[in-house]
Design a protein around this motif. Structure first.
Motif, short mmCIF file in Angstrom:
data_model
loop_
_atom_site.label_atom_id
_atom_site.label_comp_id
_atom_site.label_asym_id
_atom_site.label_seq_id
_atom_site.Cartn_x
_atom_site.Cartn_y
_atom_site.Cartn_z
N ARG A 67 -44.75 24.54 125.61
CA ARG A 67 -45.05 23.63 126.71
C ARG A 67 -43.77 22.91 127.12
NH1 ARG A 67 -49.64 22.23 123.45
NH2 ARG A 67 -48.77 20.21 122.89
N LYS B 239 -52.15 25.38 131.80
CA LYS B 239 -53.20 25.88 130.91
C LYS B 239 -54.50 26.06 131.69
CE LYS B 239 -53.07 26.84 127.29
NZ LYS B 239 -52.94 28.18 126.67
N TYR C 265 -46.86 15.89 127.06
CA TYR C 265 -47.34 17.00 127.87
C TYR C 265 -48.53 17.58 127.14
CZ TYR C 265 -46.97 20.84 131.22
OH TYR C 265 -47.21 21.74 132.25
N TYR D 101 -45.43 29.44 131.25
CA TYR D 101 -45.21 29.89 129.87
C TYR D 101 -45.38 31.40 129.77
CZ TYR D 101 -46.24 30.88 124.98
OH TYR D 101 -46.25 31.42 123.72
#
Length: 329
Positions: free
Chosen positions: A80, A283, A276, A141
């Motif tokens: 993250r 997400k 975060y 990510y």
């Protein structure tokens, strides 16, 4: 090949999955387990390891760390971050720098295992992924992991490289899925409407599979999912969690249209506290659009991987650990 008495180097060993991997390597009686440690030993405190204190950016340090090892396990990375540049630096640049160093000082190494993620796949037909599924990542990510896989592809021609993509991982020390279990203990269980479920793997099965992949003589140049036999629905996970916790929880159906607004609020609140959070807009997009189910059939075929821990057993042991360490009451 018998790896007892051999040396290994682990990055990311102070984290959740990495610390379990290190414990298993020690249990298998490797002669020396070197672990990259940025500051604190964390879960490795008191373990019989050789700490390598510094970062992957320290070329001289990493040269010494990998010079005479038999296997490198690269679990270090960034999951993250507020900027994509930070994800690229932590997941792509750091990995290629590590492989460059291995190639320069230890080109005859037996194996280098690099950890990617199911998030690298992103969108997939019918929400199910295999190693042949094209990479269409959803989140930053996931894109950084996909870029990492692309960047290291050429190294497989000159190094015995194997890539492992874990799905969702649970077990002692895990903090993200833990928030779901904590909600269940508090009597509420948010469930995304229309969600097909997910592949969930206990950390002990994952780390055993990683070692099997690294030790096998047939895995160089390959990519593997290491997960569980069957996907679990969120309702199934809720029932298993309630049984492990000895409690009841009310299901709260969450409309898909609410996921991103709720994630944005969570991210905004986290920013107020300099954090975060696990539920953020990135997400949220993964929850809505990315594949969360994968097959481990290739790992079973190539090196005999088989998950050994049932969801019932795994959750019972995990909840006991959370309670013993004060995470749950």
């Amino acid at each position: 090949m018998d790896y007892k008495g051999k040396k290994v180097f682990v990055t990311g060993g102070t984290g959740f999955v990495g610390s379990h991997l290190v414990e298993l390597l020690l249990a298998r009686r490797y002669a020396e387990v070197r672990c990259l440690v940025r500051t604190r030993l964390k879960w490795l405190e008191g373990k019989d390891i050789v700490p390598v204190r510094g970062t992957l950016a320290d070329r001289v340090l990493i040269e010494d760390a990998v010079r005479d090892v038999d296997i490198v396990y690269h679990l270090g990375g960034v999951t993250r971050a507020r900027t994509y540049a930070a994800l690229i630096e932590g997941n792509v640049t750091a990995t290629t720098q590590l492989l460059d160093t291995v190639l320069d000082v230890n080109p005859e190494i037996a194996k280098v295992l690099v950890t990617s993620s199911l998030a690298a796949v992103g969108q997939a037909p019918a929400d199910h992924a295999s190693e042949a599924t094209p990479l269409r990542p959803i989140s930053r990510y996931g894109r950084s992991k996909a870029e990492m896989e692309s960047a290291i592809h050429g190294y497989a021609q000159v190094l015995p490289l194997v890539v492992v993509r874990p799905p969702a991982v649970y077990g002692p020390r895990e903090r993200d899925i833990f928030t779901f279990f904590r909600a269940v203990q508090r009597g509420v269980c948010p469930v995304l409407r229309g969600d097909p479920g997910l592949t969930l793997v206990h950390v002990a099965d994952l780390t055993r599979g990683m070692i099997e992949a690294a030790e096998s003589e047939t895995t160089a140049g390959q990519t593997y999912f290491i997960g569980n036999d069957e996907a679990v629905s969120w309702q199934g996970l809720k029932r298993a969690a309630m049984a492990a916790l000895g409690t009841n929880a009310c299901t709260i159906p969450v409309p898909r249209s609410l996921v991103l607004p709720v994630a944005a609020v969570s991210q905004g609140v986290g920013a107020l506290f300099g954090r975060y959070p696990p539920l953020n807009t990135e997400k949220g997009r993964e929850l809505l659009h990315a594949a969360k189910i994968c097959s481990s059939a290739k790992a079973t075929r190539d090196f005999g991987y088989q998950p050994q821990i049932s969801l019932t057993q795994g959750l019972r042991e995990t909840m006991a650990w959370y309670r013993a360490h004060g995470w749950l009451h």
